[in-house]
Write a protein that holds these residues in place. Structure first.
Motif, PDB file in Angstrom:
ATOM      1  N   LYS A  71      -2.398 -35.848 -30.246  1.00 14.26           N
ATOM      2  CA  LYS A  71      -3.641 -36.358 -30.821  1.00 14.26           C
ATOM      3  C   LYS A  71      -3.479 -37.825 -31.241  1.00 14.26           C
ATOM      4  CE  LYS A  71      -6.967 -34.945 -34.349  1.00 14.26           C
ATOM      5  NZ  LYS A  71      -7.208 -33.993 -35.431  1.00 14.26           N
ATOM      6  N   ASP A  72      -2.334 -38.150 -31.825  1.00 18.33           N
ATOM      7  CA  ASP A  72      -2.051 -39.510 -32.258  1.00 18.33           C
ATOM      8  C   ASP A  72      -1.948 -40.459 -31.052  1.00 18.33           C
ATOM      9  OD1 ASP A  72      -1.479 -41.394 -34.347  1.00 18.33           O
ATOM     10  OD2 ASP A  72       0.636 -41.320 -33.751  1.00 18.33           O
ATOM     11  N   LYS A  73      -1.270 -40.017 -30.002  1.00 18.58           N
ATOM     12  CA  LYS A  73      -1.145 -40.849 -28.790  1.00 18.58           C
ATOM     13  C   LYS A  73      -2.495 -41.095 -28.138  1.00 18.58           C
ATOM     14  CE  LYS A  73       3.622 -39.726 -27.807  1.00 18.58           C
ATOM     15  NZ  LYS A  73       4.588 -39.092 -26.917  1.00 18.58           N
ATOM     16  N   MET A 102       1.192 -44.236 -37.349  1.00 17.13           N
ATOM     17  CA  MET A 102       0.462 -43.524 -38.379  1.00 17.13           C
ATOM     18  C   MET A 102       0.641 -42.019 -38.162  1.00 17.13           C
ATOM     19  SD  MET A 102      -3.563 -43.744 -39.263  1.00 17.13           S
ATOM     20  CE  MET A 102      -3.611 -44.561 -40.824  1.00 17.13           C
ATOM     21  N   VAL A 103       0.865 -41.320 -39.225  1.00 19.33           N
ATOM     22  CA  VAL A 103       1.087 -39.880 -39.173  1.00 19.33           C
ATOM     23  C   VAL A 103      -0.213 -39.178 -39.550  1.00 19.33           C
ATOM     24  CG1 VAL A 103       2.418 -37.995 -40.141  1.00 19.33           C
ATOM     25  CG2 VAL A 103       3.498 -40.204 -39.812  1.00 19.33           C
ATOM     26  N   ASN A 104      -0.590 -38.170 -38.743  1.00 19.33           N
ATOM     27  CA  ASN A 104      -1.814 -37.430 -39.062  1.00 19.33           C
ATOM     28  C   ASN A 104      -1.477 -36.104 -39.742  1.00 19.33           C
ATOM     29  OD1 ASN A 104      -1.384 -35.437 -37.012  1.00 19.33           O
ATOM     30  ND2 ASN A 104      -2.223 -36.821 -35.497  1.00 19.33           N
ATOM     31  N   LYS A 105      -2.513 -35.406 -40.203  1.00 21.77           N
ATOM     32  CA  LYS A 105      -2.293 -34.193 -40.999  1.00 21.77           C
ATOM     33  C   LYS A 105      -1.642 -33.071 -40.191  1.00 21.77           C
ATOM     34  CE  LYS A 105      -6.862 -32.142 -40.458  1.00 21.77           C
ATOM     35  NZ  LYS A 105      -8.036 -31.626 -41.133  1.00 21.77           N
ATOM     36  N   ASN A 106      -1.866 -33.027 -38.887  1.00 20.35           N
ATOM     37  CA  ASN A 106      -1.236 -31.983 -38.073  1.00 20.35           C
ATOM     38  C   ASN A 106       0.269 -32.207 -37.963  1.00 20.35           C
ATOM     39  OD1 ASN A 106      -3.420 -30.229 -37.204  1.00 20.35           O
ATOM     40  ND2 ASN A 106      -4.214 -32.024 -36.145  1.00 20.35           N
ATOM     41  N   GLN A 107       0.666 -33.461 -37.871  1.00 17.75           N
ATOM     42  CA  GLN A 107       2.091 -33.754 -37.815  1.00 17.75           C
ATOM     43  C   GLN A 107       2.777 -33.361 -39.124  1.00 17.75           C
ATOM     44  OE1 GLN A 107       1.434 -37.868 -36.764  1.00 17.75           O
ATOM     45  NE2 GLN A 107       2.405 -37.583 -34.777  1.00 17.75           N
ATOM     46  N   LEU A 108       2.155 -33.697 -40.242  1.00 17.77           N
ATOM     47  CA  LEU A 108       2.728 -33.349 -41.547  1.00 17.77           C
ATOM     48  C   LEU A 108       2.765 -31.840 -41.763  1.00 17.77           C
ATOM     49  CD1 LEU A 108       1.161 -36.055 -43.883  1.00 17.77           C
ATOM     50  CD2 LEU A 108       3.509 -35.887 -43.079  1.00 17.77           C
ATOM     51  N   ALA A 109       1.683 -31.174 -41.422  1.00 17.83           N
ATOM     52  CA  ALA A 109       1.635 -29.720 -41.584  1.00 17.83           C
ATOM     53  C   ALA A 109       2.673 -29.046 -40.687  1.00 17.83           C
ATOM     54  CB  ALA A 109       0.242 -29.198 -41.272  1.00 17.83           C
ATOM     55  N   GLY A 110       2.841 -29.567 -39.479  1.00 14.27           N
ATOM     56  CA  GLY A 110       3.837 -29.013 -38.569  1.00 14.27           C
ATOM     57  C   GLY A 110       5.243 -29.168 -39.110  1.00 14.27           C
ATOM     58  N   LEU A 111       5.542 -30.338 -39.661  1.00  7.84           N
ATOM     59  CA  LEU A 111       6.867 -30.557 -40.247  1.00  7.84           C
ATOM     60  C   LEU A 111       7.088 -29.654 -41.457  1.00  7.84           C
ATOM     61  CD1 LEU A 111       7.129 -34.445 -40.009  1.00  7.84           C
ATOM     62  CD2 LEU A 111       8.443 -32.759 -38.718  1.00  7.84           C
ATOM     63  N   ALA A 112       6.043 -29.463 -42.247  1.00 12.73           N
ATOM     64  CA  ALA A 112       6.151 -28.583 -43.413  1.00 12.73           C
ATOM     65  C   ALA A 112       6.420 -27.141 -42.985  1.00 12.73           C
ATOM     66  CB  ALA A 112       4.877 -28.664 -44.243  1.00 12.73           C
ATOM     67  N   LYS A 113       5.740 -26.690 -41.932  1.00 13.60           N
ATOM     68  CA  LYS A 113       5.960 -25.316 -41.447  1.00 13.60           C
ATOM     69  C   LYS A 113       7.359 -25.166 -40.872  1.00 13.60           C
ATOM     70  CE  LYS A 113       1.278 -23.802 -40.610  1.00 13.60           C
ATOM     71  NZ  LYS A 113       0.278 -23.357 -39.649  1.00 13.60           N
ATOM     72  N   GLN A 114       7.857 -26.204 -40.215  1.00 12.66           N
ATOM     73  CA  GLN A 114       9.218 -26.148 -39.690  1.00 12.66           C
ATOM     74  C   GLN A 114      10.225 -26.022 -40.835  1.00 12.66           C
ATOM     75  OE1 GLN A 114      10.325 -29.190 -36.867  1.00 12.66           O
ATOM     76  NE2 GLN A 114       8.322 -29.132 -35.910  1.00 12.66           N
ATOM     77  N   LEU A 115      10.013 -26.785 -41.891  1.00  9.86           N
ATOM     78  CA  LEU A 115      10.898 -26.718 -43.050  1.00  9.86           C
ATOM     79  C   LEU A 115      10.817 -25.342 -43.705  1.00  9.86           C
ATOM     80  CD1 LEU A 115      12.823 -28.129 -44.994  1.00  9.86           C
ATOM     81  CD2 LEU A 115      10.828 -28.928 -46.246  1.00  9.86           C
ATOM     82  N   LYS A 116       9.605 -24.835 -43.872  1.00 11.52           N
ATOM     83  CA  LYS A 116       9.404 -23.505 -44.450  1.00 11.52           C
ATOM     84  C   LYS A 116      10.113 -22.450 -43.589  1.00 11.52           C
ATOM     85  CE  LYS A 116       5.678 -20.178 -45.119  1.00 11.52           C
ATOM     86  NZ  LYS A 116       4.247 -19.952 -44.913  1.00 11.52           N
ATOM     87  N   GLY A 117      10.001 -22.588 -42.276  1.00 14.93           N
ATOM     88  CA  GLY A 117      10.650 -21.648 -41.373  1.00 14.93           C
ATOM     89  C   GLY A 117      12.162 -21.693 -41.484  1.00 14.93           C
ATOM     90  N   SER A 118      12.704 -22.892 -41.620  1.00 16.07           N
ATOM     91  CA  SER A 118      14.158 -23.032 -41.768  1.00 16.07           C
ATOM     92  C   SER A 118      14.647 -22.353 -43.037  1.00 16.07           C
ATOM     93  CB  SER A 118      14.544 -24.508 -41.797  1.00 16.07           C
ATOM     94  OG  SER A 118      14.275 -25.118 -40.564  1.00 16.07           O
ATOM     95  N   VAL A 119      13.895 -22.541 -44.124  1.00 16.07           N
ATOM     96  CA  VAL A 119      14.277 -21.925 -45.397  1.00 16.07           C
ATOM     97  C   VAL A 119      14.186 -20.401 -45.301  1.00 16.07           C
ATOM     98  CG1 VAL A 119      13.602 -21.672 -47.825  1.00 16.07           C
ATOM     99  CG2 VAL A 119      13.656 -23.941 -46.763  1.00 16.07           C
ATOM    100  N   LYS A 120      13.092 -19.906 -44.702  1.00 22.78           N
ATOM    101  CA  LYS A 120      12.925 -18.452 -44.552  1.00 22.78           C
ATOM    102  C   LYS A 120      14.022 -17.861 -43.670  1.00 22.78           C
ATOM    103  CE  LYS A 120       8.335 -16.527 -44.906  1.00 22.78           C
ATOM    104  NZ  LYS A 120       7.123 -16.172 -44.162  1.00 22.78           N
ATOM    105  N   LYS A 121      14.340 -18.546 -42.591  1.00 18.61           N
ATOM    106  CA  LYS A 121      15.378 -18.060 -41.686  1.00 18.61           C
ATOM    107  C   LYS A 121      16.717 -17.976 -42.413  1.00 18.61           C
ATOM    108  CE  LYS A 121      17.675 -19.091 -37.334  1.00 18.61           C
ATOM    109  NZ  LYS A 121      17.856 -20.088 -36.278  1.00 18.61           N
TER     110      LYS A 121
END
Length: 59
Positions: free
Chosen positions: A52-54, A1-20
């Motif tokens: 947190k998930d573990k 199960m994926v929690n909101k911190n994992q999703l938000a972290g992946l979204a920020k990583q994607l945003k960072g890649s695009v910005k970079k």
């Protein structure tokens, strides 16, 4: 199960890649640095979510 911190972290990583990439394409060092920072924050947030998930599974 994926929690909101994992999703938000992946979204920020994607945003960072695009910005970079955008900063690199436009030769804008500030935007490029912001992208790198966003990726780092995203990785940390995803790692927090993973831990947190573990812990939830153990308890």
């Amino acid at each position: 199960m994926v929690n909101k911190n994992q999703l938000a972290g992946l979204a920020k990583q994607l945003k960072g890649s695009v910005k970079k990439a955008a900063g690199k394409a436009t030769s804008n060092r500030r935007v490029q640095a912001e992208g790198v920072a966003d990726k780092i924050v995203g990785k940390m947030q995803k790692a927090y979510g993973d831990i947190k998930d573990k812990l939830r599974k153990v308890i």
